[in-house]
Scaffold this motif. Structure first.
Motif, PDB file in Angstrom:
ATOM      1  N   GLY A  34       0.822  -1.211   0.000  1.00 28.95           N
ATOM      2  CA  GLY A  34       0.000   0.000   0.000  1.00 28.95           C
ATOM      3  C   GLY A  34       0.848   1.248   0.000  1.00 28.95           C
ATOM      4  N   GLY A  35       0.186   2.335   0.286  1.00 32.88           N
ATOM      5  CA  GLY A  35       0.889   3.605   0.329  1.00 32.88           C
ATOM      6  C   GLY A  35      -0.044   4.782   0.202  1.00 32.88           C
ATOM      7  N   GLU A  36       0.576   5.923   0.054  1.00 35.26           N
ATOM      8  CA  GLU A  36      -0.137   7.199  -0.019  1.00 35.26           C
ATOM      9  C   GLU A  36       0.249   7.897  -1.307  1.00 35.26           C
ATOM     10  N   GLY A  37      -0.742   8.335  -2.052  1.00 39.12           N
ATOM     11  CA  GLY A  37      -0.493   9.043  -3.305  1.00 39.12           C
ATOM     12  C   GLY A  37      -0.964  10.477  -3.244  1.00 39.12           C
ATOM     13  N   GLY A  38      -0.511  11.259  -4.202  1.00 41.96           N
ATOM     14  CA  GLY A  38      -0.886  12.668  -4.242  1.00 41.96           C
ATOM     15  C   GLY A  38      -0.105  13.526  -3.268  1.00 41.96           C
ATOM     16  N   LEU A  39       1.036  13.015  -2.820  1.00 45.76           N
ATOM     17  CA  LEU A  39       1.859  13.773  -1.877  1.00 45.76           C
ATOM     18  C   LEU A  39       2.537  14.939  -2.592  1.00 45.76           C
ATOM     19  N   VAL A  40       2.669  16.040  -1.905  1.00 46.17           N
ATOM     20  CA  VAL A  40       3.438  17.175  -2.415  1.00 46.17           C
ATOM     21  C   VAL A  40       4.738  17.192  -1.628  1.00 46.17           C
ATOM     22  N   CYS A  41       5.854  16.984  -2.340  1.00 43.84           N
ATOM     23  CA  CYS A  41       7.171  16.904  -1.707  1.00 43.84           C
ATOM     24  C   CYS A  41       8.153  17.767  -2.488  1.00 43.84           C
ATOM     25  N   GLN A  42       9.048  18.391  -1.785  1.00 46.80           N
ATOM     26  CA  GLN A  42      10.059  19.228  -2.425  1.00 46.80           C
ATOM     27  C   GLN A  42      11.190  18.432  -3.060  1.00 46.80           C
ATOM     28  N   SER A  43      11.314  17.148  -2.697  1.00 40.80           N
ATOM     29  CA  SER A  43      12.389  16.335  -3.263  1.00 40.80           C
ATOM     30  C   SER A  43      12.025  14.860  -3.173  1.00 40.80           C
ATOM     31  N   ALA A  44      12.769  14.052  -3.942  1.00 37.54           N
ATOM     32  CA  ALA A  44      12.556  12.607  -3.933  1.00 37.54           C
ATOM     33  C   ALA A  44      12.913  12.009  -2.577  1.00 37.54           C
ATOM     34  N   ILE A  45      13.925  12.534  -1.917  1.00 38.47           N
ATOM     35  CA  ILE A  45      14.323  11.947  -0.630  1.00 38.47           C
ATOM     36  C   ILE A  45      13.240  12.146   0.431  1.00 38.47           C
ATOM     37  N   ILE A  46      12.495  13.220   0.330  1.00 38.79           N
ATOM     38  CA  ILE A  46      11.375  13.412   1.256  1.00 38.79           C
ATOM     39  C   ILE A  46      10.328  12.323   1.022  1.00 38.79           C
ATOM     40  N   ALA A  47      10.017  12.051  -0.236  1.00 40.76           N
ATOM     41  CA  ALA A  47       9.052  10.996  -0.559  1.00 40.76           C
ATOM     42  C   ALA A  47       9.577   9.630  -0.112  1.00 40.76           C
ATOM     43  N   GLU A  48      10.881   9.386  -0.269  1.00 41.07           N
ATOM     44  CA  GLU A  48      11.490   8.129   0.196  1.00 41.07           C
ATOM     45  C   GLU A  48      11.312   7.983   1.709  1.00 41.07           C
ATOM     46  N   ALA A  49      11.582   9.049   2.435  1.00 36.75           N
ATOM     47  CA  ALA A  49      11.449   9.011   3.889  1.00 36.75           C
ATOM     48  C   ALA A  49       9.994   8.779   4.298  1.00 36.75           C
ATOM     49  N   LEU A  50       9.064   9.389   3.577  1.00 30.87           N
ATOM     50  CA  LEU A  50       7.641   9.188   3.875  1.00 30.87           C
ATOM     51  C   LEU A  50       7.219   7.742   3.620  1.00 30.87           C
ATOM     52  N   ALA A  51       7.810   7.090   2.617  1.00 34.66           N
ATOM     53  CA  ALA A  51       7.507   5.681   2.353  1.00 34.66           C
ATOM     54  C   ALA A  51       7.959   4.813   3.531  1.00 34.66           C
ATOM     55  N   ILE A  52       9.122   5.105   4.074  1.00 35.79           N
ATOM     56  CA  ILE A  52       9.614   4.351   5.229  1.00 35.79           C
ATOM     57  C   ILE A  52       8.727   4.602   6.446  1.00 35.79           C
ATOM     58  N   GLN A  53       8.318   5.834   6.627  1.00 33.24           N
ATOM     59  CA  GLN A  53       7.409   6.166   7.727  1.00 33.24           C
ATOM     60  C   GLN A  53       6.096   5.386   7.589  1.00 33.24           C
ATOM     61  N   GLU A  54       5.563   5.298   6.371  1.00 31.53           N
ATOM     62  CA  GLU A  54       4.343   4.520   6.114  1.00 31.53           C
ATOM     63  C   GLU A  54       4.547   3.057   6.500  1.00 31.53           C
TER      64      GLU A  54
END
Length: 158
Positions: A34-54
């Motif tokens: 699963g996961g979360e879509g439609g995220l607004v992130c300033q960089s790919a590493i922020i999205a990577e970190a959010l995936a780990i948090q999920e």
């Protein structure tokens, strides 16, 4: 011990993306994705970190006490292992991950190659396009089945 592969699908042009995860057991059998879509992130590493948090949140919800987190972002993995200084742009997310990890007995952070993380990337791409929160437990969607089967060298097609 459950293993979570985490990845992002992010576009620099729109600053939008998704954070995806796939969880398997010791034998490589599918447990959840699963996961979360439609995220607004300033960089790919922020999205990577959010995936780990999920992934850490998901593991706690289903009751896993010991997990392995794999990501193809060496930068975020070395930060979580405390091998490098945490970057300012992900400082708050890394803090959240570390705080959430205290609820578990053991979390191992591992770097993996992009080729070994393609199923998580497929999920991240899906949630990014669909937006919103998506989770599948024990039964995966048909579009994910073939990729999961290839990961464990099973050649069955749906």
């Amino acid at each position: 011990m459950a293993k979570y592969n985490c990845d992002e699908a992010w576009q620099a042009k729109t600053l939008r993306g998704g954070a995806g995860l796939v969880c398997r057991d010791d034998l490589g059998c599918f447990l959840e994705a699963g996961g979360e879509g439609g995220l607004v992130c300033q960089s790919a590493i922020i999205a990577e970190a959010l995936a780990i948090q999920e992934a850490i949140n998901a593991s706690w919800i289903v009751g896993f006490k010991e997990i392995v987190i794999e990501s193809d972002s060496k930068e975020i993995i070395t930060m979580l292992r405390k091998e490098t200084v945490v970057g300012v742009e992900v400082e708050s997310i890394v803090f959240n991950i570390q705080t959430l990890a205290y609820r578990l007995d053991r979390v191992i952070y591992m770097h993996t190659s992009c080729s070994c993380n393609r199923t998580a990337h497929l999920v991240a791409s899906f949630v990014s396009k669909q937006r919103g929160t998506h989770f599948w437990v024990l039964v995966c969607p048909n579009w994910l089945f073939n990729c999961l089967a290839e990961d464990v060298n099973v050649f069955v097609r749906l």
